[in-house]
Motif scaffolding. Sequence first.
Motif, PDB file in Angstrom:
ATOM      1  N   GLU A  34     -67.405   5.391  -0.955  1.00 18.67           N
ATOM      2  CA  GLU A  34     -65.906   5.802  -0.688  1.00 18.67           C
ATOM      3  C   GLU A  34     -65.054   5.545  -2.064  1.00 18.67           C
ATOM      4  OE1 GLU A  34     -64.490   4.563   3.081  1.00 18.67           O
ATOM      5  OE2 GLU A  34     -66.332   4.784   4.214  1.00 18.67           O
ATOM      6  N   THR A  35     -64.065   6.451  -1.932  1.00 22.88           N
ATOM      7  CA  THR A  35     -63.285   6.449  -3.142  1.00 22.88           C
ATOM      8  C   THR A  35     -61.790   6.488  -2.704  1.00 22.88           C
ATOM      9  OG1 THR A  35     -63.337   8.578  -3.514  1.00 22.88           O
ATOM     10  CG2 THR A  35     -65.093   7.215  -4.892  1.00 22.88           C
ATOM     11  N   GLN A  36     -61.017   6.189  -3.556  1.00 27.62           N
ATOM     12  CA  GLN A  36     -59.531   6.065  -3.535  1.00 27.62           C
ATOM     13  C   GLN A  36     -59.116   7.123  -4.359  1.00 27.62           C
ATOM     14  OE1 GLN A  36     -57.730   4.319  -0.904  1.00 27.62           O
ATOM     15  NE2 GLN A  36     -59.559   3.316  -0.157  1.00 27.62           N
ATOM     16  N   PRO A  37     -57.986   7.933  -4.135  1.00 27.94           N
ATOM     17  CA  PRO A  37     -57.152   8.020  -2.630  1.00 27.94           C
ATOM     18  C   PRO A  37     -57.960   8.992  -1.797  1.00 27.94           C
ATOM     19  CG  PRO A  37     -56.204   9.291  -4.399  1.00 27.94           C
ATOM     20  CD  PRO A  37     -57.195   8.675  -5.121  1.00 27.94           C
ATOM     21  N   MET A  38     -57.350   8.892  -0.598  1.00 27.90           N
ATOM     22  CA  MET A  38     -57.655  10.219   0.383  1.00 27.90           C
ATOM     23  C   MET A  38     -56.359  11.213   0.030  1.00 27.90           C
ATOM     24  SD  MET A  38     -59.629  11.360   2.884  1.00 27.90           S
ATOM     25  CE  MET A  38     -60.227   9.971   3.523  1.00 27.90           C
ATOM     26  N   VAL A  39     -56.924  12.358  -0.190  1.00 26.47           N
ATOM     27  CA  VAL A  39     -55.596  13.367  -0.657  1.00 26.47           C
ATOM     28  C   VAL A  39     -55.945  14.428   0.433  1.00 26.47           C
ATOM     29  CG1 VAL A  39     -54.853  14.972  -2.193  1.00 26.47           C
ATOM     30  CG2 VAL A  39     -56.187  12.986  -3.179  1.00 26.47           C
ATOM     31  N   MET A  40     -54.651  14.765   0.745  1.00 26.96           N
ATOM     32  CA  MET A  40     -54.447  15.701   1.855  1.00 26.96           C
ATOM     33  C   MET A  40     -53.292  16.624   1.124  1.00 26.96           C
ATOM     34  SD  MET A  40     -54.017  13.337   5.233  1.00 26.96           S
ATOM     35  CE  MET A  40     -53.900  11.961   4.055  1.00 26.96           C
ATOM     36  N   SER A  41     -53.712  17.941   1.277  1.00 32.67           N
ATOM     37  CA  SER A  41     -52.949  19.298   0.654  1.00 32.67           C
ATOM     38  C   SER A  41     -52.356  19.824   1.728  1.00 32.67           C
ATOM     39  CB  SER A  41     -53.687  19.998  -0.042  1.00 32.67           C
ATOM     40  OG  SER A  41     -54.491  19.410  -1.058  1.00 32.67           O
ATOM     41  N   TYR A  42     -50.901  19.969   1.601  1.00 35.79           N
ATOM     42  CA  TYR A  42     -49.843  20.866   2.682  1.00 35.79           C
ATOM     43  C   TYR A  42     -49.448  22.023   1.761  1.00 35.79           C
ATOM     44  CZ  TYR A  42     -50.252  16.484   5.158  1.00 35.79           C
ATOM     45  OH  TYR A  42     -50.808  15.507   5.869  1.00 35.79           O
ATOM     46  N   SER A  43     -49.659  23.132   2.625  1.00 35.27           N
ATOM     47  CA  SER A  43     -48.992  24.423   2.089  1.00 35.27           C
ATOM     48  C   SER A  43     -47.701  24.738   2.881  1.00 35.27           C
ATOM     49  CB  SER A  43     -49.908  25.695   2.472  1.00 35.27           C
ATOM     50  OG  SER A  43     -51.210  25.189   1.442  1.00 35.27           O
ATOM     51  N   PRO A  44     -46.839  25.621   2.410  1.00 35.34           N
ATOM     52  CA  PRO A  44     -45.751  25.882   3.173  1.00 35.34           C
ATOM     53  C   PRO A  44     -46.100  26.773   4.069  1.00 35.34           C
ATOM     54  CG  PRO A  44     -45.720  27.044   0.883  1.00 35.34           C
ATOM     55  CD  PRO A  44     -46.734  26.201   1.081  1.00 35.34           C
ATOM     56  N   ASP A  45     -47.098  27.454   4.398  1.00 32.57           N
ATOM     57  CA  ASP A  45     -47.582  28.003   5.610  1.00 32.57           C
ATOM     58  C   ASP A  45     -48.197  27.025   6.605  1.00 32.57           C
ATOM     59  OD1 ASP A  45     -50.051  27.435   4.823  1.00 32.57           O
ATOM     60  OD2 ASP A  45     -50.625  29.539   4.446  1.00 32.57           O
ATOM     61  N   GLY A  46     -48.061  25.778   6.533  1.00 33.15           N
ATOM     62  CA  GLY A  46     -48.663  24.709   7.631  1.00 33.15           C
ATOM     63  C   GLY A  46     -50.129  24.589   7.480  1.00 33.15           C
ATOM     64  N   SER A  47     -50.956  25.404   6.748  1.00 35.26           N
ATOM     65  CA  SER A  47     -52.296  24.780   6.622  1.00 35.26           C
ATOM     66  C   SER A  47     -52.376  23.675   5.870  1.00 35.26           C
ATOM     67  CB  SER A  47     -53.093  26.157   5.945  1.00 35.26           C
ATOM     68  OG  SER A  47     -52.621  26.153   4.455  1.00 35.26           O
ATOM     69  N   LYS A  48     -53.654  22.825   6.142  1.00 33.21           N
ATOM     70  CA  LYS A  48     -53.871  21.671   5.466  1.00 33.21           C
ATOM     71  C   LYS A  48     -55.350  21.480   5.045  1.00 33.21           C
ATOM     72  CE  LYS A  48     -50.622  19.732   8.813  1.00 33.21           C
ATOM     73  NZ  LYS A  48     -50.577  19.333  10.390  1.00 33.21           N
ATOM     74  N   LYS A  49     -55.392  20.762   3.871  1.00 29.23           N
ATOM     75  CA  LYS A  49     -56.702  20.500   3.508  1.00 29.23           C
ATOM     76  C   LYS A  49     -56.898  19.200   3.079  1.00 29.23           C
ATOM     77  CE  LYS A  49     -59.544  23.532   1.370  1.00 29.23           C
ATOM     78  NZ  LYS A  49     -59.905  24.488   0.389  1.00 29.23           N
ATOM     79  N   MET A  50     -57.891  18.297   3.653  1.00 28.05           N
ATOM     80  CA  MET A  50     -57.989  16.951   3.187  1.00 28.05           C
ATOM     81  C   MET A  50     -59.096  16.899   2.271  1.00 28.05           C
ATOM     82  SD  MET A  50     -59.195  13.828   5.596  1.00 28.05           S
ATOM     83  CE  MET A  50     -57.859  14.266   6.948  1.00 28.05           C
ATOM     84  N   ALA A  51     -59.038  16.384   1.193  1.00 30.60           N
ATOM     85  CA  ALA A  51     -59.878  16.004   0.243  1.00 30.60           C
ATOM     86  C   ALA A  51     -60.356  14.533  -0.021  1.00 30.60           C
ATOM     87  CB  ALA A  51     -59.421  16.843  -1.097  1.00 30.60           C
ATOM     88  N   VAL A  52     -61.315  14.375  -0.627  1.00 27.27           N
ATOM     89  CA  VAL A  52     -61.884  13.134  -1.026  1.00 27.27           C
ATOM     90  C   VAL A  52     -62.562  13.299  -2.350  1.00 27.27           C
ATOM     91  CG1 VAL A  52     -63.437  11.172  -0.770  1.00 27.27           C
ATOM     92  CG2 VAL A  52     -62.846  12.362   1.314  1.00 27.27           C
ATOM     93  N   ALA A  53     -61.991  12.493  -3.449  1.00 25.68           N
ATOM     94  CA  ALA A  53     -62.139  12.580  -4.666  1.00 25.68           C
ATOM     95  C   ALA A  53     -63.089  11.425  -4.932  1.00 25.68           C
ATOM     96  CB  ALA A  53     -60.942  12.260  -5.703  1.00 25.68           C
ATOM     97  N   ILE A  54     -64.112  12.096  -5.766  1.00 21.02           N
ATOM     98  CA  ILE A  54     -65.455  11.144  -6.104  1.00 21.02           C
ATOM     99  C   ILE A  54     -65.609  11.254  -7.620  1.00 21.02           C
ATOM    100  CG2 ILE A  54     -67.760  10.857  -6.176  1.00 21.02           C
ATOM    101  CD1 ILE A  54     -67.750  12.510  -3.649  1.00 21.02           C
ATOM    102  N   VAL A  55     -65.386  10.133  -8.297  1.00 26.26           N
ATOM    103  CA  VAL A  55     -65.703  10.102  -9.601  1.00 26.26           C
ATOM    104  C   VAL A  55     -66.733   9.413  -9.957  1.00 26.26           C
ATOM    105  CG1 VAL A  55     -64.775   8.865 -11.675  1.00 26.26           C
ATOM    106  CG2 VAL A  55     -63.051   9.372  -9.857  1.00 26.26           C
ATOM    107  N   LEU A  56     -67.781  10.241 -10.693  1.00 29.98           N
ATOM    108  CA  LEU A  56     -69.128  10.026 -11.155  1.00 29.98           C
ATOM    109  C   LEU A  56     -69.055   9.586 -12.521  1.00 29.98           C
ATOM    110  CD1 LEU A  56     -70.834  13.193  -9.779  1.00 29.98           C
ATOM    111  CD2 LEU A  56     -70.654  11.069  -8.783  1.00 29.98           C
ATOM    112  N   ARG A  57     -69.794   8.445 -12.665  1.00 32.53           N
ATOM    113  CA  ARG A  57     -69.470   7.785 -14.051  1.00 32.53           C
ATOM    114  C   ARG A  57     -70.802   7.047 -14.330  1.00 32.53           C
ATOM    115  NH1 ARG A  57     -67.456   4.169 -10.897  1.00 32.53           N
ATOM    116  NH2 ARG A  57     -65.951   3.261 -10.663  1.00 32.53           N
TER     117      ARG A  57
END
Length: 150
Positions: A34-57
């Motif tokens: 699990e990584t930080q942050p948890m990111v949620m994207s908001y569009s003006p049309d009301g649709s939402k998308k949740m994303a989790v960022a993973i850093v590979l190193r």
Amino acid sequence: MRRRSVEYFRRDEGFLVLGSYMSGNNAASARCRETQPMVMSYSPDGSKKMAVAIVLRGNEGDSALPPAPGNSDVQLGIAGGEVVAARQFEGNATQEACERCRKQLLAALQRDGLPLAEAEAGGYFRLAQYGPLHSLSTRVNEIWLAVKLG
């Protein structure tokens, strides 16, 4: 940076689908860190998308890809290559708190003469949340707006 995302209508649905992927519901039956942050994207049309960022190193290598999803709702992508302005706030990320913070960030960017990227100019923004989801500690949040350079 590798990123997983899922479209959702209720936040708990998004967390459940992504949590399942990270717990091993994927082609390799592999648990993902699990990584930080948890990111949620908001569009003006009301649709939402949740994303989790993973850093590979490190020993995973730059070309290592996360396992393919076991759920067709989970999408894999590569993120990065943009500049974002961020404004932090603490507490619950209610619609009112996010909108207030977004307006403050917009005012600061306008004052400094930094133009927004096209999507953000149309009302799009991202909410980044740090810390454990279910905790008594104060949650730290950020509103992210991409800016144009040059």
